[in-house]
Design a protein around this motif. Sequence first.
Motif, PDB file in Angstrom:
ATOM      1  N   CYS A 192       0.822  -1.219   0.000  1.00  0.00           N
ATOM      2  CA  CYS A 192       0.000   0.000   0.000  1.00  0.00           C
ATOM      3  C   CYS A 192       0.854   1.267   0.000  1.00  0.00           C
ATOM      4  CB  CYS A 192      -0.943   0.003   1.196  1.00  0.00           C
ATOM      5  SG  CYS A 192      -2.108  -1.371   1.197  1.00  0.00           S
ATOM      6  N   SER A 193       2.118   1.171  -0.366  1.00  0.00           N
ATOM      7  CA  SER A 193       2.889   2.403  -0.552  1.00  0.00           C
ATOM      8  C   SER A 193       2.253   3.154  -1.724  1.00  0.00           C
ATOM      9  CB  SER A 193       4.353   2.077  -0.802  1.00  0.00           C
ATOM     10  OG  SER A 193       4.497   1.184  -1.882  1.00  0.00           O
ATOM     11  N   PRO A 194       2.393   4.477  -1.760  1.00  0.00           N
ATOM     12  CA  PRO A 194       1.562   5.251  -2.691  1.00  0.00           C
ATOM     13  C   PRO A 194       1.809   4.930  -4.158  1.00  0.00           C
ATOM     14  CG  PRO A 194       3.184   6.660  -1.589  1.00  0.00           C
ATOM     15  CD  PRO A 194       3.216   5.336  -0.893  1.00  0.00           C
ATOM     16  N   ASN A 233       1.863  24.528   6.367  1.00  0.00           N
ATOM     17  CA  ASN A 233       1.084  23.516   5.667  1.00  0.00           C
ATOM     18  C   ASN A 233       1.382  23.538   4.164  1.00  0.00           C
ATOM     19  OD1 ASN A 233      -0.740  21.433   5.438  1.00  0.00           O
ATOM     20  ND2 ASN A 233      -2.458  22.799   5.004  1.00  0.00           N
ATOM     21  N   ARG A 234       1.808  22.380   3.658  1.00  0.00           N
ATOM     22  CA  ARG A 234       2.133  22.262   2.236  1.00  0.00           C
ATOM     23  C   ARG A 234       1.663  20.906   1.743  1.00  0.00           C
ATOM     24  NH1 ARG A 234       3.361  26.417   3.528  1.00  0.00           N
ATOM     25  NH2 ARG A 234       5.181  27.737   3.175  1.00  0.00           N
ATOM     26  N   ARG A 235       1.657  20.762   0.464  1.00  0.00           N
ATOM     27  CA  ARG A 235       1.351  19.497  -0.202  1.00  0.00           C
ATOM     28  C   ARG A 235       2.661  18.992  -0.814  1.00  0.00           C
ATOM     29  NH1 ARG A 235      -4.136  18.704  -1.612  1.00  0.00           N
ATOM     30  NH2 ARG A 235      -4.366  20.903  -1.097  1.00  0.00           N
ATOM     31  N   ALA A 246      14.717  17.232   3.388  1.00  0.00           N
ATOM     32  CA  ALA A 246      16.165  17.429   3.469  1.00  0.00           C
ATOM     33  C   ALA A 246      16.917  16.204   2.944  1.00  0.00           C
ATOM     34  CB  ALA A 246      16.573  17.723   4.914  1.00  0.00           C
ATOM     35  N   ALA A 247      16.315  15.023   3.114  1.00  0.00           N
ATOM     36  CA  ALA A 247      16.934  13.782   2.613  1.00  0.00           C
ATOM     37  C   ALA A 247      16.606  13.532   1.150  1.00  0.00           C
ATOM     38  CB  ALA A 247      16.462  12.603   3.464  1.00  0.00           C
ATOM     39  N   GLY A 248      15.889  14.463   0.517  1.00  0.00           N
ATOM     40  CA  GLY A 248      15.573  14.309  -0.895  1.00  0.00           C
ATOM     41  C   GLY A 248      14.431  13.345  -1.160  1.00  0.00           C
ATOM     42  N   LEU A 249      13.714  12.954  -0.137  1.00  0.00           N
ATOM     43  CA  LEU A 249      12.636  11.980  -0.318  1.00  0.00           C
ATOM     44  C   LEU A 249      11.291  12.634  -0.612  1.00  0.00           C
ATOM     45  CD1 LEU A 249      13.640   9.434   2.464  1.00  0.00           C
ATOM     46  CD2 LEU A 249      13.577   9.003  -0.006  1.00  0.00           C
ATOM     47  N   LEU A 250      11.215  13.921  -0.390  1.00  0.00           N
ATOM     48  CA  LEU A 250       9.976  14.661  -0.647  1.00  0.00           C
ATOM     49  C   LEU A 250      10.304  15.897  -1.441  1.00  0.00           C
ATOM     50  CD1 LEU A 250       7.908  15.221   2.641  1.00  0.00           C
ATOM     51  CD2 LEU A 250       7.520  13.475   0.910  1.00  0.00           C
ATOM     52  N   LYS A 251       9.375  16.332  -2.273  1.00  0.00           N
ATOM     53  CA  LYS A 251       9.475  17.697  -2.786  1.00  0.00           C
ATOM     54  C   LYS A 251       8.087  18.345  -2.734  1.00  0.00           C
ATOM     55  CE  LYS A 251       8.477  16.980  -7.611  1.00  0.00           C
ATOM     56  NZ  LYS A 251       8.814  17.205  -9.013  1.00  0.00           N
ATOM     57  N   VAL A 252       8.061  19.659  -2.743  1.00  0.00           N
ATOM     58  CA  VAL A 252       6.777  20.349  -2.709  1.00  0.00           C
ATOM     59  C   VAL A 252       6.010  20.011  -3.977  1.00  0.00           C
ATOM     60  CG1 VAL A 252       5.660  22.602  -2.679  1.00  0.00           C
ATOM     61  CG2 VAL A 252       7.647  22.181  -1.227  1.00  0.00           C
ATOM     62  N   GLY A 253       4.766  19.606  -3.827  1.00  0.00           N
ATOM     63  CA  GLY A 253       3.968  19.062  -4.940  1.00  0.00           C
ATOM     64  C   GLY A 253       3.290  20.122  -5.764  1.00  0.00           C
ATOM     65  N   ASP A 274       1.054  12.088  -1.932  1.00  0.00           N
ATOM     66  CA  ASP A 274       0.851  11.686  -3.325  1.00  0.00           C
ATOM     67  C   ASP A 274       0.322  12.860  -4.132  1.00  0.00           C
ATOM     68  OD1 ASP A 274      -1.607  11.977  -2.188  1.00  0.00           O
ATOM     69  OD2 ASP A 274      -2.228   9.903  -2.472  1.00  0.00           O
ATOM     70  N   GLY A 275       0.446  14.060  -3.568  1.00  0.00           N
ATOM     71  CA  GLY A 275      -0.051  15.233  -4.274  1.00  0.00           C
ATOM     72  C   GLY A 275      -1.481  15.577  -3.908  1.00  0.00           C
ATOM     73  N   ASP A 276      -2.188  14.644  -3.276  1.00  0.00           N
ATOM     74  CA  ASP A 276      -3.580  14.903  -2.902  1.00  0.00           C
ATOM     75  C   ASP A 276      -3.726  15.400  -1.468  1.00  0.00           C
ATOM     76  OD1 ASP A 276      -4.716  14.231  -5.282  1.00  0.00           O
ATOM     77  OD2 ASP A 276      -5.184  12.167  -4.724  1.00  0.00           O
ATOM     78  N   HIS A 277      -2.799  15.049  -0.599  1.00  0.00           N
ATOM     79  CA  HIS A 277      -2.975  15.330   0.825  1.00  0.00           C
ATOM     80  C   HIS A 277      -1.967  16.374   1.282  1.00  0.00           C
ATOM     81  CE1 HIS A 277      -4.231  11.101   0.122  1.00  0.00           C
ATOM     82  NE2 HIS A 277      -5.209  11.408   0.923  1.00  0.00           N
ATOM     83  N   ASP A 278      -2.442  17.413   1.951  1.00  0.00           N
ATOM     84  CA  ASP A 278      -1.501  18.345   2.556  1.00  0.00           C
ATOM     85  C   ASP A 278      -1.117  17.841   3.949  1.00  0.00           C
ATOM     86  OD1 ASP A 278      -3.678  19.039   4.134  1.00  0.00           O
ATOM     87  OD2 ASP A 278      -3.979  20.979   3.196  1.00  0.00           O
ATOM     88  N   LEU A 279      -0.134  18.485   4.548  1.00  0.00           N
ATOM     89  CA  LEU A 279       0.376  18.005   5.833  1.00  0.00           C
ATOM     90  C   LEU A 279      -0.711  18.025   6.907  1.00  0.00           C
ATOM     91  CD1 LEU A 279       3.932  19.644   6.019  1.00  0.00           C
ATOM     92  CD2 LEU A 279       3.314  17.324   5.297  1.00  0.00           C
ATOM     93  N   LEU A 280      -1.584  18.997   6.831  1.00  0.00           N
ATOM     94  CA  LEU A 280      -2.643  19.084   7.833  1.00  0.00           C
ATOM     95  C   LEU A 280      -3.591  17.891   7.726  1.00  0.00           C
ATOM     96  CD1 LEU A 280      -4.109  20.577  10.056  1.00  0.00           C
ATOM     97  CD2 LEU A 280      -5.199  22.003   8.316  1.00  0.00           C
ATOM     98  N   THR A 281      -3.932  17.530   6.517  1.00  0.00           N
ATOM     99  CA  THR A 281      -4.763  16.339   6.325  1.00  0.00           C
ATOM    100  C   THR A 281      -4.058  15.109   6.870  1.00  0.00           C
ATOM    101  OG1 THR A 281      -5.689  17.317   4.332  1.00  0.00           O
ATOM    102  CG2 THR A 281      -5.933  14.933   4.578  1.00  0.00           C
ATOM    103  N   ILE A 282      -2.764  15.027   6.631  1.00  0.00           N
ATOM    104  CA  ILE A 282      -1.990  13.887   7.122  1.00  0.00           C
ATOM    105  C   ILE A 282      -1.987  13.876   8.651  1.00  0.00           C
ATOM    106  CG2 ILE A 282       0.310  12.843   7.171  1.00  0.00           C
ATOM    107  CD1 ILE A 282       0.717  13.986   4.310  1.00  0.00           C
ATOM    108  N   ALA A 283      -1.783  15.034   9.245  1.00  0.00           N
ATOM    109  CA  ALA A 283      -1.775  15.104  10.716  1.00  0.00           C
ATOM    110  C   ALA A 283      -3.122  14.684  11.289  1.00  0.00           C
ATOM    111  CB  ALA A 283      -1.415  16.518  11.172  1.00  0.00           C
ATOM    112  N   ASP A 284      -4.193  15.133  10.646  1.00  0.00           N
ATOM    113  CA  ASP A 284      -5.523  14.759  11.139  1.00  0.00           C
ATOM    114  C   ASP A 284      -5.749  13.265  10.981  1.00  0.00           C
ATOM    115  OD1 ASP A 284      -6.378  17.211  12.076  1.00  0.00           O
ATOM    116  OD2 ASP A 284      -7.212  17.832  10.152  1.00  0.00           O
TER     117      ASP A 284
END
Lengths: 417, 417, 417
Positions: free
Chosen positions: A284-286, B338-340, B410-417, B382-392
Amino acid sequence: MPEGDRMHALVRRLYPLCRSITGDGVRETLAIVGEQLDLTVHEVPTGTQVLDWTVPQEWNIRDAHISRDGERIVDFQALNLHVVGYSVPVHRTMTLDELRGHLHTLPDQPSLVPYRTSYYAPTWGFCLAQATLDAMPDGDYEVVIDSDLADGSLTYAEHVVPGQVDDEVIVSCHVCHPSLANDNMAGVAVAVELAKSLRNPYYTYRFIFAPGTIGAITWLARNDAARVRHGLVLACAGDRGSLTYKQSRRGDAEIDRVLAHVLRDRPHEIREFSPYGYDERQYCSPGYNLGVGSLTRTPYAGYPEYHTSGDDPDFVTPESMVDTLTVCREAVDVLERNRRYVNMSPYGEPQLGRRGLYESLGGRSDAKDAQLAMLWVLNLSDGDHDLLTIADRARLPFQAVAAAADALAAAGLLKVG
Amino acid sequence: MPEGDRMHALVRRLYPLCRSITGDGVRETLAIVGEQLDLTVHEVPTGTQVLDWTVPQEWNIRDAHISRDGERIVDFQALNLHVVGYSVPVHRTMTLDELRGHLHTLPDQPSLVPYRTSYYAPTWGFCLAQATLDAMPDGDYEVVIDSDLADGSLTYAEHVVPGQVDDEVIVSCHVCHPSLANDNMAGVAVAVELAKSLRNPYYTYRFIFAPGTIGAITWLARNDAARVRHGLVLACAGDRGSLTYKQSRRGDAEIDRVLAHVLRDRPHEIREFSPYGYDERQYCSPGYNLGVGSLTRTPYAGYPEYHTSGDDPDFVTPESMVDTLTVCREAVDVLERNRRYVNMSPYGEPQLGRRGLYESLGGRSDAKDAQLAMLWVLNLSDGDHDLLTIADRARLPFQAVAAAADALAAAGLLKVG
Amino acid sequence: MPEGDRMHALVRRLYPLCRSITGDGVRETLAIVGEQLDLTVHEVPTGTQVLDWTVPQEWNIRDAHISRDGERIVDFQALNLHVVGYSVPVHRTMTLDELRGHLHTLPDQPSLVPYRTSYYAPTWGFCLAQATLDAMPDGDYEVVIDSDLADGSLTYAEHVVPGQVDDEVIVSCHVCHPSLANDNMAGVAVAVELAKSLRNPYYTYRFIFAPGTIGAITWLARNDAARVRHGLVLACAGDRGSLTYKQSRRGDAEIDRVLAHVLRDRPHEIREFSPYGYDERQYCSPGYNLGVGSLTRTPYAGYPEYHTSGDDPDFVTPESMVDTLTVCREAVDVLERNRRYVNMSPYGEPQLGRRGLYESLGGRSDAKDAQLAMLWVLNLSDGDHDLLTIADRARLPFQAVAAAADALAAAGLLKVG
């Protein structure tokens, strides 16, 4: 031997083997499973890149102990949980104070030995009961871990039951835990019986026996996940608790609806997906987002014996494993027959009576489930609703709705949509 | 001086001024606010068309009273609520019976003086306690209102804290009520402290101090509302009740989710939007439909002292204003971060351990919030959820999730969507 | 005569007629209804194909009895339920044992006579009280059914109240049940009064009096269902139970929202659609999927007297029929006035005061429903929300909202969207 006893015997036989994410313990486990199922065993060499990961060196262990005056106080031969998984070799004499940084206990459960690993950071350690540690006097101890870490391979196996279509249902069990019975030899035992009972199914069923995390990642790296239509991660399948289904990340995948239906009239809990638990994390990873849920009894980390020596063969029961197996079979039955049909006579009700599908005596108020099921199937078979949705909406058993669909299809009133 | 005391001092200082929708009371109020914040004061001339409205004549008042035998029985100098706002000038002698049609009381709260206005219908009147009226004997009374209505201007002010982007967060407070403390000098005091504490924010923050209804309409007529991304109408910010958030008309705007998150673990109430209350009515009119909610303690018309002389400085407390301010700051903190994001390694879990982001000892069941937060962020980015949605969804504090996102980015595993 | 008494008189007059899905009983029923409403009576010949069905032969019956020694023990002349509907003719002498296979009783309700039919399987039978059967000695019985089944026609009728638009509201009542009062002469009586009270409506109203199932199917086969915007199937309209509304298959059709609104403050139940009940089964078959719900008091098969001789004129009351009629009229009132408007001044609130639509004295906290209704209509009239949605959202009576819309439209602030 009754099915429950057979599963429990398998758990007892597999329990003592020292499994890890690689090594001979996994191979011996798969060899025993292979006595009952036709397995394809895969060996993936150390250093192979699998998704973001690399297959690690292979770990094997022959012996380990902490001894004082020649007496083994902590003994790997008595319980393989005593050694931290992937411990590097060591043979030293140390004071208790020097040793303490390498000892793991459960102060709140002083009689139990914890299960610990360190797959990716080279270190060594022992796990022991707090009571044992409390009884150890100061002084010198001989510390031995006779293990080796060397290039080798990661081992996993598959059993495939070919279906009428290539679309697959996967059942995935982790086989990397050493002497822990519920987690996960019970899951393996249920999967074996489920696999043995499948006969000419519609879907192709693939049973995956692989080490946790790195094993599922290896499988995903080497296979086309797009053919996976549905799946279950089976774990903690034998404790005395009631069943828990953890939804796929999608939350409304067909497998999620199937399990909700099958569990409806049993004690159970349904949990939303979370990215913590077993190998559903990987499926279930994205990037994959497969319709794979997880079926357990008491869930991940939900019982005091979890990841301790308390999770021994007495912790799991034949009756619980039979119950888990029964739910798996009922889920398979629903998956196999669930279809989306289209009513070929959608304007008004078709005259079921002249087709022999409706009882001729009118006026009665106690309509039979079979007749209600036909009316529901006709009314909702508009291409949008599958039979499972109809059964849920009608509050009828799925099998009654599926039988109605078969009768209506035979009469030419429905076709697969 | 502690923040709470400083806010209460400001409320006490502003309280006596005779504000209305125009006039010198507003100017004096803004001058005092301007001692603490850099304000841009706007004067919009009488007769200016603003949306569907026209800026009215300016009203100023010097004195008013009802006297008998030279004794002031109802005295504007003692309490400016005694005069109906926008009363035209009058100087007459009248019998009590003639006067009654111009007197407003609260029979059910006989000791309190109501607050009344008549901005757009030329009339005059006095507000007084029912007890005062009951004690007035029949006979002749001298009635004086020394006011004037003349062409002039409507006054409002803005304080802007520039951000990294032009997208704006507005905080809007009405400044048209005369001697009412909670409604709305407490809101003004909280806004002042909030503004003073913003440092180099991401969004541009605009604080609007304007008369109710006509002021917000004037602001909307003269500005580009499209740059407003989020907003709060601050009112009734200092009474002893718990917090109430009234959603924007959209109901699911980011500001609505932010306030629900921030208020989650406090006593609070969340109300759906209604087109009645404060200036959210204007910001949420259907042509604008901005993401602007309203934060109050006890909401609009929800307490007996509402719009009466009971809403005096003792009705608001430093502690309540500090609590409102804290929630505003927490909301700003969430909005700011809050970002996506998009997971750059979405197939299986990335190996966090080799990046130093995951603890090396496996088998423990007490995963830390920081690790759970990373898994949640990876799984749902996945581009659909912002951090606030994730926190909730993860039931984790927003700040833990935001910190996880920072580490992963910082580890290069995420970028702003 | 008061409306309730008039409806009850009609029920009593229609009750004794021997109706079935065809035949003179239906014609006589429609003739009596035709004394109050202008009816168009349709005769559809035997053998006509209607959707998936064929109009059957016409059934008429003159007499029937089971006699012993010349005494009628079961007598059609006393109660027409005694004969299974569509019984073929018979004239034989039989022993009680031979006869039993043709006898229908209710062992659990031994004093009641059941209602049974066999429209599409040629057979014959009698319905009688279990108590009567228990008292019948062994021996020979004369069995007579003087009926005939012959080519003829199926009869149904329509009453149309032309509206300003061709879009139709249908009200459909089944007229095929013999001596059963609540099911459905009460529904017919309520429909008649409703029809009589309609005056120059917006929609065209079509009242359909037709036999159940085959009648509705015949109507659908011969008409353009696309013009049906809304509809109600009226049945069981007179028992002492509270009202039940069964939703259309859509579940969120306008008629569903209308009935929920009208029933909101009364004792009532709302049920989801099911494909079992009255002619909503046909109107809501998936090919049509019309916005047609069903209004009853105690629903289909929900009372012990259902489809038995206990459903006689004493089982229905004038008060209950008046209550059903009142709800129908309120539903019509909402349907007639429900519109989707667009606010022509959507930026900020328009200044209602200068248009005489808002009270001039400000500061009061007890806003009137009429003013709230205007604010709600302005705020939500964006083309997405109809007045009924606004009334539900604002928790205001629909008529208050509709009056507000009229006032705003008259002021040029709204137009139909």
